[in-house]
Design a protein around this motif. Structure first.
Motif, PDB file in Angstrom:
ATOM      1  N   ILE A   1       0.990  -1.186   0.009  1.00 39.80           N
ATOM      2  CA  ILE A   1      -0.033   0.066   0.010  1.00 39.80           C
ATOM      3  C   ILE A   1       0.824   1.383  -0.051  1.00 39.80           C
ATOM      4  N   LYS A   2       0.882   1.957  -1.078  1.00 37.54           N
ATOM      5  CA  LYS A   2       1.713   3.267  -1.152  1.00 37.54           C
ATOM      6  C   LYS A   2       0.818   4.414  -1.511  1.00 37.54           C
ATOM      7  N   PRO A   3      -0.128   4.912  -0.801  1.00 35.63           N
ATOM      8  CA  PRO A   3      -0.796   6.102  -1.269  1.00 35.63           C
ATOM      9  C   PRO A   3      -0.044   7.383  -1.020  1.00 35.63           C
ATOM     10  N   PRO A   4      -0.771   8.459  -1.949  1.00 36.41           N
ATOM     11  CA  PRO A   4      -0.057   9.657  -2.089  1.00 36.41           C
ATOM     12  C   PRO A   4      -0.091  10.263  -0.599  1.00 36.41           C
ATOM     13  N   LEU A   5       0.882  11.174  -0.528  1.00 38.34           N
ATOM     14  CA  LEU A   5       0.886  11.925   0.974  1.00 38.34           C
ATOM     15  C   LEU A   5      -0.728  12.602   1.229  1.00 38.34           C
ATOM     16  N   ILE A   6      -1.288  12.974   0.569  1.00 41.74           N
ATOM     17  CA  ILE A   6      -2.796  13.583   0.992  1.00 41.74           C
ATOM     18  C   ILE A   6      -3.801  12.754   1.406  1.00 41.74           C
ATOM     19  N   PHE A   7      -3.274  11.325   1.390  1.00 39.86           N
ATOM     20  CA  PHE A   7      -4.090  10.335   2.141  1.00 39.86           C
ATOM     21  C   PHE A   7      -4.685  10.331   3.210  1.00 39.86           C
ATOM     22  N   SER A   8      -6.156  10.514   3.390  1.00 41.31           N
ATOM     23  CA  SER A   8      -6.361  10.984   4.842  1.00 41.31           C
ATOM     24  C   SER A   8      -7.030   9.769   5.660  1.00 41.31           C
ATOM     25  N   LYS A   9      -7.425   9.814   6.704  1.00 49.12           N
ATOM     26  CA  LYS A   9      -7.949   9.089   7.712  1.00 49.12           C
ATOM     27  C   LYS A   9      -9.254   8.429   6.881  1.00 49.12           C
ATOM     28  N   SER A  10      -9.915   9.073   6.419  1.00 46.88           N
ATOM     29  CA  SER A  10     -11.249   8.587   5.814  1.00 46.88           C
ATOM     30  C   SER A  10     -10.881   7.608   4.497  1.00 46.88           C
ATOM     31  N   ASN A  11      -9.856   8.104   3.896  1.00 46.41           N
ATOM     32  CA  ASN A  11      -9.257   7.323   2.817  1.00 46.41           C
ATOM     33  C   ASN A  11      -8.754   6.040   3.270  1.00 46.41           C
ATOM     34  N   ALA A  12      -8.250   5.912   4.683  1.00 46.41           N
ATOM     35  CA  ALA A  12      -7.630   4.562   5.151  1.00 46.41           C
ATOM     36  C   ALA A  12      -8.742   3.787   5.596  1.00 46.41           C
ATOM     37  N   ASP A  13      -9.874   4.454   6.202  1.00 41.40           N
ATOM     38  CA  ASP A  13     -11.302   3.904   6.553  1.00 41.40           C
ATOM     39  C   ASP A  13     -11.764   3.063   5.275  1.00 41.40           C
ATOM     40  N   GLU A  14     -11.606   3.717   4.161  1.00 41.90           N
ATOM     41  CA  GLU A  14     -12.281   3.154   2.816  1.00 41.90           C
ATOM     42  C   GLU A  14     -11.324   1.799   2.500  1.00 41.90           C
ATOM     43  N   VAL A  15      -9.901   2.266   2.611  1.00 41.75           N
ATOM     44  CA  VAL A  15      -9.292   0.853   2.110  1.00 41.75           C
ATOM     45  C   VAL A  15      -9.674  -0.196   3.063  1.00 41.75           C
ATOM     46  N   LEU A  16      -9.705  -0.212   4.659  1.00 41.59           N
ATOM     47  CA  LEU A  16     -10.040  -1.219   5.367  1.00 41.59           C
ATOM     48  C   LEU A  16     -11.250  -1.758   5.060  1.00 41.59           C
ATOM     49  N   PHE A  17     -12.235  -0.859   4.722  1.00 40.85           N
ATOM     50  CA  PHE A  17     -13.792  -1.426   4.452  1.00 40.85           C
ATOM     51  C   PHE A  17     -13.677  -2.394   3.474  1.00 40.85           C
ATOM     52  N   TYR A  18     -13.169  -1.888   2.374  1.00 37.48           N
ATOM     53  CA  TYR A  18     -13.026  -2.675   1.161  1.00 37.48           C
ATOM     54  C   TYR A  18     -12.159  -4.116   1.435  1.00 37.48           C
ATOM     55  N   LEU A  19     -11.109  -3.969   2.249  1.00 36.90           N
ATOM     56  CA  LEU A  19     -10.410  -4.893   2.456  1.00 36.90           C
ATOM     57  C   LEU A  19     -11.108  -6.173   3.267  1.00 36.90           C
ATOM     58  N   GLU A  20     -11.863  -5.638   4.354  1.00 37.68           N
ATOM     59  CA  GLU A  20     -12.594  -6.625   4.811  1.00 37.68           C
ATOM     60  C   GLU A  20     -13.900  -7.109   3.978  1.00 37.68           C
ATOM     61  N   LYS A  21     -14.253  -6.484   3.130  1.00 35.77           N
ATOM     62  CA  LYS A  21     -15.424  -7.032   2.176  1.00 35.77           C
ATOM     63  C   LYS A  21     -14.703  -8.058   1.498  1.00 35.77           C
ATOM     64  N   VAL A  22     -13.518  -7.927   0.891  1.00 33.92           N
ATOM     65  CA  VAL A  22     -12.864  -8.840  -0.001  1.00 33.92           C
ATOM     66  C   VAL A  22     -12.580 -10.027   0.722  1.00 33.92           C
ATOM     67  N   LEU A  23     -12.108  -9.934   2.098  1.00 38.60           N
ATOM     68  CA  LEU A  23     -11.585 -11.053   2.811  1.00 38.60           C
ATOM     69  C   LEU A  23     -12.681 -11.893   3.195  1.00 38.60           C
ATOM     70  N   SER A  24     -13.712 -11.211   3.177  1.00 41.29           N
ATOM     71  CA  SER A  24     -15.120 -11.906   3.459  1.00 41.29           C
ATOM     72  C   SER A  24     -15.918 -12.630   2.448  1.00 41.29           C
ATOM     73  N   GLU A  25     -15.272 -12.497   1.241  1.00 43.78           N
ATOM     74  CA  GLU A  25     -15.904 -13.116   0.094  1.00 43.78           C
ATOM     75  C   GLU A  25     -15.662 -14.687  -0.026  1.00 43.78           C
ATOM     76  N   ASP A  26     -16.232 -15.465  -0.710  1.00 42.63           N
ATOM     77  CA  ASP A  26     -16.333 -16.984  -0.547  1.00 42.63           C
ATOM     78  C   ASP A  26     -14.938 -17.414  -0.957  1.00 42.63           C
ATOM     79  N   TYR A  27     -14.188 -16.719  -1.743  1.00 48.86           N
ATOM     80  CA  TYR A  27     -12.977 -17.259  -2.407  1.00 48.86           C
ATOM     81  C   TYR A  27     -12.013 -17.167  -1.291  1.00 48.86           C
ATOM     82  N   MET A  28     -12.122 -16.404  -0.347  1.00 51.15           N
ATOM     83  CA  MET A  28     -11.071 -16.082   0.689  1.00 51.15           C
ATOM     84  C   MET A  28     -11.576 -16.867   1.958  1.00 51.15           C
TER      85      MET A  28
END
Length: 106
Positions: A75-102
């Motif tokens: 994960i190498k986001p730009p320096l303007i990456f914010s806490k809300s951006n981090a929350d979005e990444v974590l939200f989608y990571l959890e979503k993908v990790l919860s999928e049947d394939y994983m």
């Protein structure tokens, strides 16, 4: 800013790792963070890494894979990456990790 947001993101990844044992070592500093995907015997999971990277891309989040076994997600986001951006990444990571394939790695 990079140290603060990076620490927040890394903490969120550690929380996800407690829920999803497929997440192995989490490393990095600031906004340059990597985490590996492994099975219960710590065997690298490169197919699952590719799957996660591609699924995150489908949500508009760009990540890369690296490492000798191609199982480390960078994960190498730009320096303007914010806490809300981090929350979005974590939200989608959890979503993908919860999928049947994983699911087999829970």
């Amino acid at each position: 800013h990079a140290l603060q947001i990076g620490a927040y993101l890394k903490s969120g990844l550690e929380t996800l790792a407690a829920k999803f044992p497929i997440i192995g070592d989490i490393r990095g500093q600031g906004l340059f963070i990597g985490f590996e995907l492994v099975d219960e015997k710590l065997k690298p999971l490169n197919a699952e890494t590719r799957y996660l990277v591609n699924r995150m891309l489908s949500f508009g989040i760009l990540m890369g894979s690296d490492g000798p076994d191609d199982n480390v997600i960078k994960i190498k986001p730009p320096l303007i990456f914010s806490k809300s951006n981090a929350d979005e990444v974590l939200f989608y990571l959890e979503k993908v990790l919860s999928e049947d394939y994983m699911r087999q790695y829970r």
